[in-house]
Design a protein around this motif. Structure first.
Motif, mmCIF file in Angstrom:
data_model
loop_
_atom_site.group_PDB
_atom_site.id
_atom_site.type_symbol
_atom_site.label_atom_id
_atom_site.label_comp_id
_atom_site.label_asym_id
_atom_site.label_seq_id
_atom_site.Cartn_x
_atom_site.Cartn_y
_atom_site.Cartn_z
ATOM 1 N N PRO A 161 0.712 -1.053 0.075
ATOM 2 C CA PRO A 161 -0.100 -0.109 0.101
ATOM 3 C C PRO A 161 0.446 1.590 0.137
ATOM 4 O O PRO A 161 0.073 2.680 -0.474
ATOM 5 C CB PRO A 161 -1.253 -0.170 1.318
ATOM 6 C CG PRO A 161 -1.263 -1.709 1.445
ATOM 7 C CD PRO A 161 0.217 -2.685 0.796
ATOM 8 N N VAL A 162 2.257 1.554 0.822
ATOM 9 C CA VAL A 162 2.908 2.269 0.900
ATOM 10 C C VAL A 162 3.633 2.887 -0.816
ATOM 11 O O VAL A 162 2.920 3.524 -1.322
ATOM 12 C CB VAL A 162 4.035 2.275 1.280
ATOM 13 C CG1 VAL A 162 4.695 2.987 1.286
ATOM 14 C CG2 VAL A 162 3.250 2.302 3.414
ATOM 15 N N ASN A 163 3.881 1.531 -0.973
ATOM 16 C CA ASN A 163 4.319 1.877 -2.325
ATOM 17 C C ASN A 163 3.494 2.249 -3.318
ATOM 18 O O ASN A 163 3.419 3.496 -4.844
ATOM 19 C CB ASN A 163 4.817 0.307 -3.410
ATOM 20 C CG ASN A 163 5.965 0.276 -2.268
ATOM 21 O OD1 ASN A 163 6.862 -0.438 -2.100
ATOM 22 N ND2 ASN A 163 6.726 0.809 -1.577
ATOM 23 N N TYR A 164 2.162 1.836 -3.536
ATOM 24 C CA TYR A 164 0.979 1.820 -4.174
ATOM 25 C C TYR A 164 0.930 3.812 -4.117
ATOM 26 O O TYR A 164 0.506 4.772 -4.995
ATOM 27 C CB TYR A 164 -0.558 1.207 -3.561
ATOM 28 C CG TYR A 164 -1.199 2.557 -4.970
ATOM 29 C CD1 TYR A 164 -1.587 2.376 -6.084
ATOM 30 C CD2 TYR A 164 -2.458 3.177 -3.855
ATOM 31 C CE1 TYR A 164 -2.388 2.645 -6.490
ATOM 32 C CE2 TYR A 164 -3.916 3.320 -3.985
ATOM 33 C CZ TYR A 164 -3.945 3.617 -5.615
ATOM 34 O OH TYR A 164 -4.917 4.295 -5.910
ATOM 35 N N LEU A 165 0.518 4.580 -2.650
ATOM 36 C CA LEU A 165 0.227 5.671 -2.414
ATOM 37 C C LEU A 165 1.747 6.372 -3.126
ATOM 38 O O LEU A 165 1.605 8.043 -3.769
ATOM 39 C CB LEU A 165 0.371 6.517 -1.147
ATOM 40 C CG LEU A 165 -1.166 5.021 -0.370
ATOM 41 C CD1 LEU A 165 -0.936 5.560 0.816
ATOM 42 C CD2 LEU A 165 -1.796 6.017 -1.150
ATOM 43 N N GLN A 166 2.825 6.342 -3.109
ATOM 44 C CA GLN A 166 4.313 6.896 -3.303
ATOM 45 C C GLN A 166 4.003 6.593 -5.192
ATOM 46 O O GLN A 166 4.219 7.493 -5.195
ATOM 47 C CB GLN A 166 4.837 5.977 -2.644
ATOM 48 C CG GLN A 166 5.603 6.130 -1.599
ATOM 49 C CD GLN A 166 7.532 5.495 -1.263
ATOM 50 O OE1 GLN A 166 7.944 4.390 -1.932
ATOM 51 N NE2 GLN A 166 7.968 6.058 -0.289
ATOM 52 N N TRP A 167 3.528 6.057 -6.157
ATOM 53 C CA TRP A 167 3.697 5.770 -7.386
ATOM 54 C C TRP A 167 2.329 6.891 -7.567
ATOM 55 O O TRP A 167 2.880 7.836 -8.628
ATOM 56 C CB TRP A 167 3.173 4.465 -7.339
ATOM 57 C CG TRP A 167 2.392 4.748 -9.207
ATOM 58 C CD1 TRP A 167 3.100 4.895 -10.401
ATOM 59 C CD2 TRP A 167 0.940 5.126 -9.046
ATOM 60 N NE1 TRP A 167 2.432 5.321 -11.269
ATOM 61 C CE2 TRP A 167 0.915 5.300 -10.713
ATOM 62 C CE3 TRP A 167 -0.016 5.031 -8.657
ATOM 63 C CZ2 TRP A 167 0.038 5.215 -11.717
ATOM 64 C CZ3 TRP A 167 -1.800 5.393 -9.559
ATOM 65 C CH2 TRP A 167 -1.288 5.698 -11.275
ATOM 66 N N ARG A 168 1.152 6.995 -6.946
ATOM 67 C CA ARG A 168 0.202 8.202 -7.211
ATOM 68 C C ARG A 168 0.077 8.700 -6.704
ATOM 69 O O ARG A 168 -0.204 10.282 -7.407
ATOM 70 C CB ARG A 168 -1.348 6.889 -5.956
ATOM 71 C CG ARG A 168 -2.335 7.768 -6.836
ATOM 72 C CD ARG A 168 -3.421 7.154 -6.145
ATOM 73 N NE ARG A 168 -5.386 8.587 -5.779
ATOM 74 C CZ ARG A 168 -6.133 7.865 -5.990
ATOM 75 N NH1 ARG A 168 -6.637 6.536 -5.114
ATOM 76 N NH2 ARG A 168 -7.004 8.983 -6.151
ATOM 77 N N PHE A 169 0.163 9.174 -5.491
ATOM 78 C CA PHE A 169 1.026 10.888 -5.274
ATOM 79 C C PHE A 169 3.097 11.241 -5.032
ATOM 80 O O PHE A 169 3.068 12.647 -4.836
ATOM 81 C CB PHE A 169 0.346 11.068 -4.034
ATOM 82 C CG PHE A 169 -1.029 10.485 -3.856
ATOM 83 C CD1 PHE A 169 -2.049 11.555 -4.132
ATOM 84 C CD2 PHE A 169 -1.544 9.442 -2.852
ATOM 85 C CE1 PHE A 169 -3.357 11.519 -3.815
ATOM 86 C CE2 PHE A 169 -2.994 9.265 -2.755
ATOM 87 C CZ PHE A 169 -3.800 10.147 -3.598
ATOM 88 N N GLY A 170 3.337 10.428 -5.995
ATOM 89 C CA GLY A 170 5.346 11.086 -5.535
ATOM 90 C C GLY A 170 5.324 12.570 -6.379
ATOM 91 O O GLY A 170 6.133 13.091 -6.070
#
Length: 743
Positions: free
Chosen positions: A438-447
């Motif tokens: 989930p953290v990797n997904y959020l990093q991709w989405r809002f990085g």
């Protein structure tokens, strides 16, 4: 109570087993030779007894195999008897709650004892599962205990001791993926299901037609492509396919998701007359009360069965009262309060309107929605009601901007409005990132500060709409005077949003303000959307937060997704409720002014539903929800949008309450946002220094300096302040030595 195993006792039981099974065994005739092996086997058995491991395979490989060396003729029988004696002595005698002697006329569907793990986590340990055909078992437990994992393992026959000849059919909470056959008519699609072919159930289509008629498929819907159906109708299709299978065990995972009241009534009646054993995971308390004959509850990694429906279960287990009272929960979600909107000083003033919108799905002759007029404010708590297929999700997509009306631009929204949208099939938000955390997904989405997922979805929808219209760019688009380089600012002039455009190889003093329609017409839609999103993100303070694992996990913690799942787990391994929590956390990252929830009660357990209800109640922005769960929406919503026969009837009005405006995320010393159209430089306060020689600037030069500073045009700033080449400016070191800041 069980006893604690010792090596001496195990050895005594082993010798007893040999005496019973093989009185003339070589192990007895040659005690001195066999003694070391028997002692070793007894010690291994002691270890397994302490672990409470009673698997036949484990005992055969770890214990019984060694007995072949001392008695080749009887070792398997001796080993089986030895295991039985150890179980009788040392196995914990759990209270049998399954009612094996009840309803003797009913066929036993399964009677197994097993353990279950997923991803290295032990979910069930040495528990019994005893099911009878004709009974309906509600599977209850908190999110993450393994309800869906249990159902999938039963469906796949991966439970130890499960009869491979049993037909188990699993109906998930979302309908079957139509795949490459999505354009097939409904009845033909049903008859082509491979699972029906495997069971020889495709010869006579009359049964399928009868069931489809039973769930109210009209002639029009029977001829419609499956891909055009709403989530509720797709769920009905899955249930029809399951009914045609004539299963021994029917497994239903959240079957009432997306179903309207009449469809739930049909499902209830069908299950009550079904010959199969039913296992049901649902958070719909009324449905469980109406359907269930038994409740199976997760308790300390065991399955415990209670006879009766959910109400009777709660009487026996008062701690489960949260299944009825959403507000009676200790779980909390932390919804951030939205930021201020220019010109919006009350919670009743509109921030979004849909005026006279009509929409028709491609391939349909009749509009799904006609002449829709609705508005939304920060005080709105709207529930959208209507039968399956009436157009509720279509209305939401018009508001979000995923669908465009047939009759031109009918949607108005405040230019700084931030919207969070959790779709009906919310898992589509994360389906391309299942092997990431989930953290990797959020990093991709809002990085990159902006919401990359929303950007991609918006562009894909605009492309689809343009393809339907038959052109990529407006044929009468007036070209720009020079080659476009980037957008540097934004303003509102006479009610029209204009963007400050910089051109290639042109100084910034030749920048032009160009309206959005013209930029869209020349193919710069992506650039305007990206700039709007950047402005919104900066207004929310998103740019001040680094997308580090620590920051993102702290955000996930606020939605009850702890580190073991958020940082170290994979999305694929999350339960349905945990995936919804992830989707909610992602939706609230940008501190939206409006939250749109399509079927928000799906998947969440009762504690999480209570947390969601409390968060919505305290939220400072507007909320729209589609829901069939009256107990959830009725205490929250003050407005109702009824969708029926292509029309939307509005009742109720937004509450006039205290305007809640949160501060920017992580913004220290953040001042109240100034009235602005959302320029990226809107919050920078420029202090105009004296020139290099100590003289005050004229008003004209001061204004020019402020404009240059906002644009970070260092060369022009040095020129206005008369800074000689190679010199720095005392008190204004940001001017440096004359190099130009390319930002």
């Amino acid at each position: 109570m069980s006893e604690t195993a010792t090596a001496t006792e195990c050895l005594s039981l082993l010798e007893e087993a040999v005496e019973e099974v093989a009185p003339g065994s070589s192990a007895l005739r040659h005690r001195e030779t066999a003694a070391p092996t028997l002692a070793y086997v007894a010690d291994i058995a002691r270890f397994l007894c302490e672990l409470k491991s009673w698997s036949k395979e484990v005992w055969r490989d770890s214990v019984v195999a060694y007995l072949e060396g001392v008695d080749a003729s009887h070792w398997e029988a001796v080993g089986a008897r030895f295991k039985a004696l150890c179980e009788a002595r040392f196995k914990e005698k759990a209270l049998d709650t399954w009612g094996e002697d009840e309803d003797p006329e009913l066929k036993t569907a399964c009677d197994v004892e097993f353990s279950l793990a997923y991803g290295g986590k032990l979910l069930l340990h040495n528990t019994r599962l005893f099911l009878k055909c004709g009974r309906r078992y509600g599977i209850c437990g908190k999110n993450g205990v393994g309800k869906t994992t249990l159902m999938r393992n039963v469906a796949n026959g991966k439970i130890e001791g499960f009869d491979p000849g049993l037909c188990a059919v699993y109906v998930e909470s979302h309908a079957d993926d139509e795949g490459d056959e999505g354009e097939l008519p409904v009845q033909e699609w049903v008859m082509r299901r491979p699972q029906l072919a495997a069971r020889g159930k495709v010869d006579d289509p009359s049964d399928a037609l009868s069931l489809l008629r039973g769930v109210k498929f009209s002639d029009e819907l029977l001829g419609a492509p499956v891909s055009s159906l709403s989530g509720g109708w797709r769920m009905k299709l899955s249930l029809v396919v399951a009914a045609l299978m004539d299963a021994d065990i029917l497994l239903l995972d959240e079957p009432t998701n997306h179903l309207d009241h009449k469809s739930v009534q049909w499902l209830t009646q069908y299950l009550k007359t079904c010959r199969a054993c039913c296992m049901i995971v649902s958070h719909d308390t009324k449905f469980l009360d109406d359907v269930c004959t038994d409740i199976v509850h997760y308790e300390n990694k065991k399955l415990v069965r209670y006879r009766g429906n959910l109400s009777m279960f709660v009487e026996k287990v008062p701690a489960a009262m949260s299944y009825y009272k959403l507000e009676d929960t200790h779980v909390k979600f932390a919804f951030p309060q939205p930021g201020r909107l220019e010109g919006i000083n009350t919670t009743t003033k509109a921030v979004l309107r849909l005026d006279g919108a009509t929409f028709t799905w491609p391939g349909r002759d009749v509009p799904t929605l006609s002449d829709v007029n609705v508005k939304l404010s920060l005080g709105s708590r709207v529930v959208v009601l209507g039968a399956n297929g009436a157009g509720k999700s279509t209305l939401i997509k018009l508001i979000v901007g995923e669908n465009g009306p047939d009759n031109g631009e009918c949607l108005w929204r405040h230019h700084n409005l931030r919207i969070a949208y959790v779709a009906q099939h919310s898992f589509h938000h994360i389906e391309e990132h299942l092997d990431e955390s989930p953290v990797n997904y959020l990093q991709w989405r809002f990085g990159k500060i902006i919401d990359l997922e929303y950007l991609n979805q918006r562009l894909a929808e605009l492309k689809r709409r343009n393809e339907i219209r038959g052109f990529e760019k407006a044929p009468d688009a007036r070209p720009l005077p020079f080659s476009f380089e980037k957008i540097m600012g934004r303003r509102e002039k006479a009610g029209v949003i204009e963007y400050e455009v910089k051109f290639v190889d042109r100084p910034e003093r030749q920048n032009l303000y160009i309206d959005k329609d013209r930029l869209d017409a020349v193919g710069l839609t992506r650039q305007t959307i990206e700039f709007d999103m950047l402005v919104a993100a900066r207004a929310a303070g998103i740019d001040l937060i680094p997308c580090t694992t620590t920051e993102l996990q702290a955000h996930l913690d606020e939605f009850q997704l702890p580190r073991e799942f958020g940082t170290y787990g994979r999305i694929r391994g999350l339960s349905g409720g945990q995936k919804v929590k992830l989707v909610l956390a992602a939706a609230m990252w940008n501190r939206p002014h409006v939250l749109i929830l399509d079927e928000p009660t799906n998947y969440l357990d009762r504690d999480s539903l209570g947390a969601l209800a409390n968060s919505i109640r305290d939220f400072g922005g507007g909320v729209i929800m589609i829901s069939h769960a009256e107990e959830f929406y009725k205490p929250l919503c003050n407005e109702t949008w009824w969708v029926k026969d292509g029309e939307v009837a509005v009742s109720g009005e937004a509450a006039n309450k205290e305007l809640k405006v949160g501060k920017k995320k992580r913004a220290t010393k953040a001042k109240e946002e100034q009235k602005s159209t959302g320029s990226t430089n809107e919050e920078i306060k420029i202090v105009v220094p004296k020139d290099f020689w100590g003289k005050s600037l004229s008003k004209k030069d001061a204004r020019s300096y402020e404009k240059a500073a906002k644009k970070r045009d260092v060369a022009l700033m040095r020129k206005i302040l008369q800074v000689p080449r190679g010199k720095t400016m005392p008190g204004a070191p940001e001017l440096g030595d004359g190099s130009v800041d390319g930002s």
